[in-house]
Every structure is written in structure tokens, then in C-alpha cells.
Design a protein around this motif. Sequence first.
Motif, PDB file in Angstrom:
ATOM      1  N   HIS A  46      66.273 118.926  28.590  1.00  0.00           N
ATOM      2  CA  HIS A  46      66.878 118.272  27.429  1.00  0.00           C
ATOM      3  C   HIS A  46      66.284 118.864  26.154  1.00  0.00           C
ATOM      4  CE1 HIS A  46      67.540 115.237  24.348  1.00  0.00           C
ATOM      5  NE2 HIS A  46      68.548 114.811  25.082  1.00  0.00           N
ATOM      6  N   VAL A  47      67.151 119.321  25.265  1.00  0.00           N
ATOM      7  CA  VAL A  47      66.712 119.947  24.018  1.00  0.00           C
ATOM      8  C   VAL A  47      67.391 119.247  22.846  1.00  0.00           C
ATOM      9  CG1 VAL A  47      66.638 122.096  22.688  1.00  0.00           C
ATOM     10  CG2 VAL A  47      66.447 122.171  25.186  1.00  0.00           C
ATOM     11  N   PHE A  48      66.612 118.896  21.829  1.00  0.00           N
ATOM     12  CA  PHE A  48      67.214 118.333  20.619  1.00  0.00           C
ATOM     13  C   PHE A  48      67.783 119.475  19.784  1.00  0.00           C
ATOM     14  CE2 PHE A  48      62.805 119.137  19.436  1.00  0.00           C
ATOM     15  CZ  PHE A  48      62.894 119.676  18.162  1.00  0.00           C
ATOM     16  N   ILE A  57      62.276 121.801  13.642  1.00  0.00           N
ATOM     17  CA  ILE A  57      62.084 123.040  14.384  1.00  0.00           C
ATOM     18  C   ILE A  57      63.440 123.538  14.859  1.00  0.00           C
ATOM     19  CG2 ILE A  57      61.171 123.942  16.565  1.00  0.00           C
ATOM     20  CD1 ILE A  57      58.817 121.885  15.986  1.00  0.00           C
ATOM     21  N   ASN A  58      63.686 124.829  14.639  1.00  0.00           N
ATOM     22  CA  ASN A  58      64.933 125.447  15.079  1.00  0.00           C
ATOM     23  C   ASN A  58      64.832 125.702  16.581  1.00  0.00           C
ATOM     24  OD1 ASN A  58      67.138 126.996  15.655  1.00  0.00           O
ATOM     25  ND2 ASN A  58      66.868 128.410  13.956  1.00  0.00           N
ATOM     26  N   THR A  59      65.562 124.963  17.369  1.00  0.00           N
ATOM     27  CA  THR A  59      65.479 125.083  18.828  1.00  0.00           C
ATOM     28  C   THR A  59      66.385 126.182  19.384  1.00  0.00           C
ATOM     29  OG1 THR A  59      67.065 123.254  19.000  1.00  0.00           O
ATOM     30  CG2 THR A  59      64.714 122.699  19.219  1.00  0.00           C
ATOM     31  N   GLN A  60      67.035 126.947  18.520  1.00  0.00           N
ATOM     32  CA  GLN A  60      67.868 128.057  19.012  1.00  0.00           C
ATOM     33  C   GLN A  60      67.052 129.047  19.840  1.00  0.00           C
ATOM     34  OE1 GLN A  60      71.201 128.572  18.983  1.00  0.00           O
ATOM     35  NE2 GLN A  60      71.315 126.509  18.133  1.00  0.00           N
ATOM     36  N   TYR A  61      65.825 129.326  19.414  1.00  0.00           N
ATOM     37  CA  TYR A  61      64.962 130.235  20.167  1.00  0.00           C
ATOM     38  C   TYR A  61      64.689 129.683  21.566  1.00  0.00           C
ATOM     39  CZ  TYR A  61      64.091 132.007  15.447  1.00  0.00           C
ATOM     40  OH  TYR A  61      64.234 132.497  14.175  1.00  0.00           O
ATOM     41  N   LEU A  62      64.429 128.400  21.630  1.00  0.00           N
ATOM     42  CA  LEU A  62      64.186 127.732  22.905  1.00  0.00           C
ATOM     43  C   LEU A  62      65.442 127.757  23.777  1.00  0.00           C
ATOM     44  CD1 LEU A  62      62.394 126.057  24.743  1.00  0.00           C
ATOM     45  CD2 LEU A  62      62.924 124.060  23.343  1.00  0.00           C
ATOM     46  N   ILE A  65      65.753 131.072  25.462  1.00  0.00           N
ATOM     47  CA  ILE A  65      64.819 131.201  26.586  1.00  0.00           C
ATOM     48  C   ILE A  65      65.378 130.484  27.812  1.00  0.00           C
ATOM     49  CG2 ILE A  65      62.552 130.470  27.447  1.00  0.00           C
ATOM     50  CD1 ILE A  65      61.495 130.961  24.555  1.00  0.00           C
ATOM     51  N   LEU A  66      65.849 129.251  27.620  1.00  0.00           N
ATOM     52  CA  LEU A  66      66.379 128.474  28.741  1.00  0.00           C
ATOM     53  C   LEU A  66      67.622 129.139  29.335  1.00  0.00           C
ATOM     54  CD1 LEU A  66      65.874 124.907  27.247  1.00  0.00           C
ATOM     55  CD2 LEU A  66      64.613 125.916  29.151  1.00  0.00           C
ATOM     56  N   GLN A  67      68.494 129.643  28.482  1.00  0.00           N
ATOM     57  CA  GLN A  67      69.676 130.342  28.974  1.00  0.00           C
ATOM     58  C   GLN A  67      69.280 131.592  29.743  1.00  0.00           C
ATOM     59  OE1 GLN A  67      71.560 130.695  25.130  1.00  0.00           O
ATOM     60  NE2 GLN A  67      72.920 128.945  25.509  1.00  0.00           N
ATOM     61  N   GLY A  68      68.282 132.316  29.242  1.00  0.00           N
ATOM     62  CA  GLY A  68      67.823 133.520  29.914  1.00  0.00           C
ATOM     63  C   GLY A  68      67.204 133.238  31.272  1.00  0.00           C
ATOM     64  N   LYS A  69      66.688 132.030  31.452  1.00  0.00           N
ATOM     65  CA  LYS A  69      66.112 131.621  32.730  1.00  0.00           C
ATOM     66  C   LYS A  69      67.135 130.868  33.587  1.00  0.00           C
ATOM     67  CE  LYS A  69      61.269 131.550  31.345  1.00  0.00           C
ATOM     68  NZ  LYS A  69      60.749 132.441  32.374  1.00  0.00           N
ATOM     69  N   ASP A  70      68.396 130.849  33.134  1.00  0.00           N
ATOM     70  CA  ASP A  70      69.508 130.227  33.859  1.00  0.00           C
ATOM     71  C   ASP A  70      69.263 128.745  34.149  1.00  0.00           C
ATOM     72  OD1 ASP A  70      72.097 130.474  34.785  1.00  0.00           O
ATOM     73  OD2 ASP A  70      71.467 130.876  36.845  1.00  0.00           O
ATOM     74  N   THR A  91      77.446 123.704  27.555  1.00  0.00           N
ATOM     75  CA  THR A  91      78.107 124.847  28.179  1.00  0.00           C
ATOM     76  C   THR A  91      78.766 125.690  27.090  1.00  0.00           C
ATOM     77  OG1 THR A  91      80.275 123.796  28.446  1.00  0.00           O
ATOM     78  CG2 THR A  91      78.646 123.404  30.204  1.00  0.00           C
ATOM     79  N   ASP A  92      79.347 126.798  27.490  1.00  0.00           N
ATOM     80  CA  ASP A  92      80.073 127.641  26.532  1.00  0.00           C
ATOM     81  C   ASP A  92      81.256 126.894  25.926  1.00  0.00           C
ATOM     82  OD1 ASP A  92      78.329 129.711  27.039  1.00  0.00           O
ATOM     83  OD2 ASP A  92      79.637 130.679  28.499  1.00  0.00           O
ATOM     84  N   GLN A  93      81.769 125.888  26.642  1.00  0.00           N
ATOM     85  CA  GLN A  93      82.917 125.133  26.163  1.00  0.00           C
ATOM     86  C   GLN A  93      82.533 123.925  25.310  1.00  0.00           C
ATOM     87  OE1 GLN A  93      82.807 126.154  29.591  1.00  0.00           O
ATOM     88  NE2 GLN A  93      83.892 127.937  28.820  1.00  0.00           N
ATOM     89  N   THR A  94      81.243 123.602  25.243  1.00  0.00           N
ATOM     90  CA  THR A  94      80.808 122.430  24.480  1.00  0.00           C
ATOM     91  C   THR A  94      81.068 122.651  22.992  1.00  0.00           C
ATOM     92  OG1 THR A  94      79.050 122.026  26.096  1.00  0.00           O
ATOM     93  CG2 THR A  94      78.878 120.891  23.971  1.00  0.00           C
ATOM     94  N   LYS A  95      81.777 121.710  22.413  1.00  0.00           N
ATOM     95  CA  LYS A  95      82.025 121.743  20.970  1.00  0.00           C
ATOM     96  C   LYS A  95      80.973 120.863  20.293  1.00  0.00           C
ATOM     97  CE  LYS A  95      87.052 122.492  21.066  1.00  0.00           C
ATOM     98  NZ  LYS A  95      87.004 123.371  22.188  1.00  0.00           N
TER      99      LYS A  95
END
Length: 190
Positions: A46-48, A57-62, A65-70, A91-95
Motif C-alpha cells: 500500500h502506497v500513499f 514525499i513524492n512516492t513516484q520513485y517508490l 521500485i515496486l513496479q520493477g519488482k513486479d 493498474t495501467d487502467q486505474t484513473k
Amino acid sequence: MMTKHELRREYLDRRRALTDIEVQESSLQIANKVLELDIWSFSNYHVFLPIQKQKEINTQYLLHILQGKDKNIVVSKSNFEDISMSHYLLTDQTKLRINSHGIPEPDQNGIPIDEKNIDVVFVPLVIADRFGNRVGYGKGFYDRFLKKCRPDVIKIGLSMFEPLESKIDMHVNDVGLNYILYGEEVIDLG
């Protein structure tokens, strides 16, 4: 000792004084600190999503990382009427849309995730102490949410500032953290 209200006011002021570059640098340092944790055998994280006007904190970096670790990434939608959160798979479809409080949130049509299925929660905070206590915005959204999670959920507080040496005066409903990360250190609270 300062009250939670006083701490919130002081550290929100300090955060507002940060430059955008300082926020990005701290956010990247924190994401790199996450890589030091032994949390990678789990599935659901779970990421805010940050409130930019609050210089969270910009969680885009996090997220990268999570996406890269699938890993499965879960994000929340807040209900300010009953101070609750509902959770959705990102997901990629999440708006995503920004709500009236400046919080990026998923559309209601996403894939719902039950709190009991979440393994790791990255917790936003204003300031924490070295004992795992945190000061948030004061509504109790995360404390209510964390109480619905499994008892073994890993709670990781992400902070712009070094944790306080003195203990924050906590309320009976506050939920403590397992880790606190800021740019310089990972604090393992067990």
C-alpha cells in the motif's frame, strides 16, 4: 514537550519551507532507503499518493521500485464523511483524480482490495519519534485503516525530517510503526 497539535503545526511549516528540489531529493533518498529493507518477499504494498501542496514525499520513485519488482500496488480513496479509506489495485487502467483536499485518488471503478490482503503499508506522516509514534494530519484515517489490517502488516513511516528523540504523546487509538525512513537513516523498530 510539545503537543501533537504544536508538532503538526511546526513541522508542516518546516515542510512548506522546503524547496521543490529538496522535496525531490529527500523523496529519492527515501526510496533508496526502502531498498535496504527486508520486505521484498511480499505481494501487496500500500502506497500513499502525495498531496503536492503539502510537500509530501513524492512516492513516484517508490512506485517505480515496486513496479520493477513486479509487486501489487494498492492505493486508497478517502471518505471524509466517516473518516474511512477504501483500497484499490493500481493498474495501467486505474484513473486517478485529485480530490477537493488535494489527494490523488483512484476512480471508484477500480479493483477493490481488502485491508487483510495488504502486506506492507507505506505510511505518510508529518513527524515521528524514534519509538515508532507518528503525527499525521489529525483526522485518524491511517490509524483506522491500520487497525483493519492483519496484525503482522509491516508499517513503514516515510519522513522528510529526522525523528524526534523525545516520545510523542500518543492517543490510545494511535497505531505505531515498524520502520521509520528518512533521508539519512532506516530505523527498525521491530
